[in-house]
Design an enzyme around this catalytic site. Sequence first.
Site, mmCIF file in Angstrom:
data_model
loop_
_atom_site.group_PDB
_atom_site.id
_atom_site.type_symbol
_atom_site.label_atom_id
_atom_site.label_comp_id
_atom_site.label_asym_id
_atom_site.label_seq_id
_atom_site.Cartn_x
_atom_site.Cartn_y
_atom_site.Cartn_z
ATOM 1 N N THR A 126 26.924 -24.121 40.241
ATOM 2 C CA THR A 126 27.198 -25.159 39.240
ATOM 3 C C THR A 126 26.792 -26.541 39.739
ATOM 4 O O THR A 126 26.816 -26.789 40.961
ATOM 5 C CB THR A 126 28.704 -25.156 38.913
ATOM 6 N N ASP A 127 26.491 -27.440 38.816
ATOM 7 C CA ASP A 127 26.181 -28.821 39.216
ATOM 8 C C ASP A 127 27.410 -29.516 39.806
ATOM 9 O O ASP A 127 27.284 -30.548 40.474
ATOM 10 C CB ASP A 127 25.621 -29.623 38.023
ATOM 11 N N GLU A 128 28.612 -28.951 39.561
ATOM 12 C CA GLU A 128 29.826 -29.615 40.062
ATOM 13 C C GLU A 128 29.899 -29.627 41.585
ATOM 14 O O GLU A 128 30.676 -30.390 42.156
ATOM 15 C CB GLU A 128 31.080 -28.949 39.475
ATOM 16 N N TYR A 151 38.010 -25.872 42.202
ATOM 17 C CA TYR A 151 36.966 -25.009 41.628
ATOM 18 C C TYR A 151 35.607 -25.297 42.264
ATOM 19 O O TYR A 151 34.947 -24.399 42.798
ATOM 20 C CB TYR A 151 36.880 -25.211 40.105
ATOM 21 N N LYS A 155 33.052 -23.080 44.775
ATOM 22 C CA LYS A 155 31.659 -22.745 44.449
ATOM 23 C C LYS A 155 30.714 -23.263 45.550
ATOM 24 O O LYS A 155 29.749 -22.588 45.917
ATOM 25 C CB LYS A 155 31.263 -23.348 43.090
HETATM 26 P P1 NAD Z 1 34.056 -17.085 32.428
HETATM 27 O O1 NAD Z 1 35.348 -17.571 32.992
HETATM 28 O O2 NAD Z 1 33.832 -17.111 30.959
HETATM 29 O O3 NAD Z 1 33.799 -15.575 32.903
HETATM 30 C C1 NAD Z 1 34.049 -15.142 34.204
HETATM 31 C C2 NAD Z 1 33.925 -13.621 34.226
HETATM 32 O O4 NAD Z 1 34.108 -13.193 35.590
HETATM 33 C C3 NAD Z 1 34.984 -12.911 33.383
HETATM 34 O O5 NAD Z 1 34.399 -11.850 32.664
HETATM 35 C C4 NAD Z 1 35.961 -12.378 34.419
HETATM 36 O O6 NAD Z 1 36.654 -11.199 34.006
HETATM 37 C C5 NAD Z 1 35.030 -12.109 35.600
HETATM 38 N N1 NAD Z 1 35.742 -12.117 36.891
HETATM 39 C C6 NAD Z 1 36.601 -13.066 37.345
HETATM 40 N N2 NAD Z 1 37.086 -12.711 38.544
HETATM 41 C C7 NAD Z 1 36.504 -11.520 38.873
HETATM 42 C C8 NAD Z 1 36.586 -10.649 39.988
HETATM 43 N N3 NAD Z 1 37.400 -10.921 41.029
HETATM 44 N N4 NAD Z 1 35.859 -9.519 39.998
HETATM 45 C C9 NAD Z 1 35.041 -9.217 38.945
HETATM 46 N N5 NAD Z 1 34.941 -9.988 37.843
HETATM 47 C C10 NAD Z 1 35.656 -11.135 37.812
HETATM 48 O O7 NAD Z 1 32.937 -17.915 33.194
HETATM 49 P P2 NAD Z 1 31.529 -18.479 32.663
HETATM 50 O O8 NAD Z 1 31.747 -19.785 32.035
HETATM 51 O O9 NAD Z 1 30.820 -17.393 31.948
HETATM 52 O O10 NAD Z 1 30.805 -18.763 34.079
HETATM 53 C C11 NAD Z 1 30.094 -17.733 34.739
HETATM 54 C C12 NAD Z 1 29.526 -18.276 36.036
HETATM 55 O O11 NAD Z 1 28.698 -19.404 35.770
HETATM 56 C C13 NAD Z 1 30.593 -18.771 37.028
HETATM 57 O O12 NAD Z 1 30.171 -18.403 38.318
HETATM 58 C C14 NAD Z 1 30.576 -20.285 36.862
HETATM 59 O O13 NAD Z 1 30.959 -20.923 38.064
HETATM 60 C C15 NAD Z 1 29.116 -20.517 36.542
HETATM 61 N N6 NAD Z 1 28.806 -21.700 35.731
HETATM 62 C C16 NAD Z 1 29.444 -21.914 34.561
HETATM 63 C C17 NAD Z 1 29.080 -23.001 33.765
HETATM 64 C C18 NAD Z 1 29.745 -23.278 32.432
HETATM 65 O O14 NAD Z 1 29.483 -24.299 31.824
HETATM 66 N N7 NAD Z 1 30.591 -22.396 31.928
HETATM 67 C C19 NAD Z 1 28.074 -23.882 34.205
HETATM 68 C C20 NAD Z 1 27.455 -23.641 35.446
HETATM 69 C C21 NAD Z 1 27.825 -22.534 36.198
HETATM 70 O O1 DAU Z 2 29.206 -28.587 34.928
HETATM 71 C C1 DAU Z 2 29.332 -27.191 34.967
HETATM 72 C C2 DAU Z 2 30.785 -26.804 34.803
HETATM 73 O O2 DAU Z 2 31.105 -27.050 33.437
HETATM 74 C C3 DAU Z 2 31.058 -25.355 35.158
HETATM 75 O O3 DAU Z 2 30.820 -25.161 36.529
HETATM 76 C C4 DAU Z 2 32.503 -24.975 34.840
HETATM 77 O O4 DAU Z 2 32.710 -23.583 35.064
HETATM 78 C C5 DAU Z 2 32.759 -25.273 33.375
HETATM 79 O O5 DAU Z 2 34.115 -25.002 33.054
HETATM 80 C C6 DAU Z 2 32.428 -26.730 33.054
HETATM 81 O O6 DAU Z 2 33.359 -27.626 33.709
HETATM 82 P P1 DAU Z 2 33.984 -28.916 32.978
HETATM 83 O O7 DAU Z 2 35.256 -29.242 33.637
HETATM 84 O O8 DAU Z 2 32.967 -29.992 32.856
HETATM 85 O O9 DAU Z 2 34.227 -28.273 31.517
HETATM 86 P P2 DAU Z 2 35.437 -28.427 30.474
HETATM 87 O O10 DAU Z 2 34.988 -27.799 29.202
HETATM 88 O O11 DAU Z 2 36.728 -27.982 31.062
HETATM 89 O O12 DAU Z 2 35.514 -30.005 30.267
HETATM 90 C C7 DAU Z 2 34.396 -30.735 29.781
HETATM 91 C C8 DAU Z 2 34.795 -32.207 29.774
HETATM 92 O O13 DAU Z 2 35.788 -32.408 28.772
HETATM 93 C C9 DAU Z 2 35.416 -32.684 31.062
HETATM 94 O O14 DAU Z 2 35.034 -34.044 31.286
HETATM 95 C C10 DAU Z 2 36.917 -32.618 30.804
HETATM 96 C C11 DAU Z 2 37.013 -32.899 29.317
HETATM 97 N N1 DAU Z 2 38.101 -32.207 28.594
HETATM 98 C C12 DAU Z 2 38.238 -30.870 28.750
HETATM 99 C C13 DAU Z 2 39.228 -30.179 28.107
HETATM 100 C C14 DAU Z 2 39.405 -28.689 28.269
HETATM 101 C C15 DAU Z 2 38.929 -32.924 27.762
HETATM 102 O O15 DAU Z 2 38.796 -34.153 27.602
HETATM 103 N N2 DAU Z 2 39.935 -32.248 27.108
HETATM 104 C C16 DAU Z 2 40.127 -30.899 27.250
HETATM 105 O O16 DAU Z 2 41.076 -30.338 26.643
#
Ligand code: NAD
Ligand code: DAU
Length: 338
Positions: A126-128, A151, A155
């Site tokens: 992730t970019d985080e 988190y 990562k």
């Molecule tokens: P999500 O939370 O929607 O899904 C996570 C999945 O992993 C679920 O299906 C869960 O059951 C499975 N999982 C969790 N723990 C596990 C374990 N111990 N063994 C096997 N399976 C397990 O997450 P997402 O948003 O789809 O993100 C997927 C990946 O992408 C993550 O690695 C996250 O860090 C990365 N990522 C997410 C975003 C975003 O914006 N959502 C952006 C950049 C990177």
């Molecule tokens: O940048 C990549 C990341 O993006 C991934 O690695 C993470 O898995 C994914 O969850 C996401 O992280 P963020 O924390 O940026 O996403 P989230 O949707 O939780 O929040 C987006 C922005 O909105 C953040 O600045 C926090 C804010 N927010 C979020 C929630 C849930 C609010 O203001 N109110 C809310 O209720």
Amino acid sequence: MPTLLVTGGCGFIGANFIRWQLQTHADQKVVNLDKLTYAGNPENLADVASDPRYVFEHGDICDREFVDRVLKDHQPDLVVNFAAESHVDRSILDSGPFVRTNIVGTQILMDACRAVGTQRYLQVSTDEVYGSLGAEGFFTEETPLAPNSPYSASKAAADLLVRGYVHTFGFPAVITRCSNNYGPYQFPEKLIPLFISNALKDQALPVYGTGHNVRDWIHVLDHGRGIDAALRRGRVGEVYNFGGHSEVRNIDLTLTLLELLGKPKTLIKYVTDRPGHDLRYAIDCAKAETELGWKPQYNFRDGLRETIDWYLANTAWIDRIKSGEYRKYYEQQYGGRL
Ligand code: NAD
Ligand code: DAU
């Protein structure tokens, strides 16, 4: 037929990625290893469950015996590790599952891959991991790691472990780091699906702090195409950033969502800020564009409209999630703020 192993395939990005893989690479078996945590929903792949090229393995990437067995049985050529605890707010409440799955799980999975000689491993990061930007600048692959939440720290730790395996064992891994994804099947704890589902029920949209934090939004299928390109064409040991060229302040995104949904601004509720809240993420993806020939294809506003339409057509999907574990969890942790 080559085999692709995907972990965490019942989550948001993994499910979209698997569906796209089955559509795009006809001659490929896809094995999905998932623990089905609160965020894992097999319903996200109901439409492909009976495809003879698709296999589901229910289990934990931290369970060494199980992971070894799955890798031995399927001998995957390619592995993509999505499995993770992914929600920043949850990592603030309890970092334990994040350390376990995101770090220990990555180590166990890589060891199992080494044992069977997997040809290519991709770590979905992730970019985080880069921390937070001020008003100017972009994250490049050279930006030092400076994670600010449990988190993102977990990562970043996994990324360093992958790097160590590449240098020590010649492990054939690449790492991708992407910005905020949006699209169908996203768990409604994340900003976009949470705000859509709350607005549809005329419930408050809890904007953290000032709402001036900026995220760079990318469609989940643009991310998936990037992962596929890095998996098949990326150089071992390299990192590739993906972003959507779509930087938006949270408050502006909230106003756009309300406008597209035809709901009033009075639903906006400013709430206490997230501790350690990163101000701004923005991605320089020139390396992926030049080396992998990848570019994001979605325009954010069009992608957002399409995404809203999907949630409008799938309110029952959201309701099933929100009436279950998700609601109990939030009510306990946030005193029923939703
Ligand atoms: P999500 O939370 O929607 O899904 C996570 C999945 O992993 C679920 O299906 C869960 O059951 C499975 N999982 C969790 N723990 C596990 C374990 N111990 N063994 C096997 N399976 C397990 O997450 P997402 O948003 O789809 O993100 C997927 C990946 O992408 C993550 O690695 C996250 O860090 C990365 N990522 C997410 C975003 C975003 O914006 N959502 C952006 C950049 C990177
Ligand atoms: O940048 C990549 C990341 O993006 C991934 O690695 C993470 O898995 C994914 O969850 C996401 O992280 P963020 O924390 O940026 O996403 P989230 O949707 O939780 O929040 C987006 C922005 O909105 C953040 O600045 C926090 C804010 N927010 C979020 C929630 C849930 C609010 O203001 N109110 C809310 O209720």
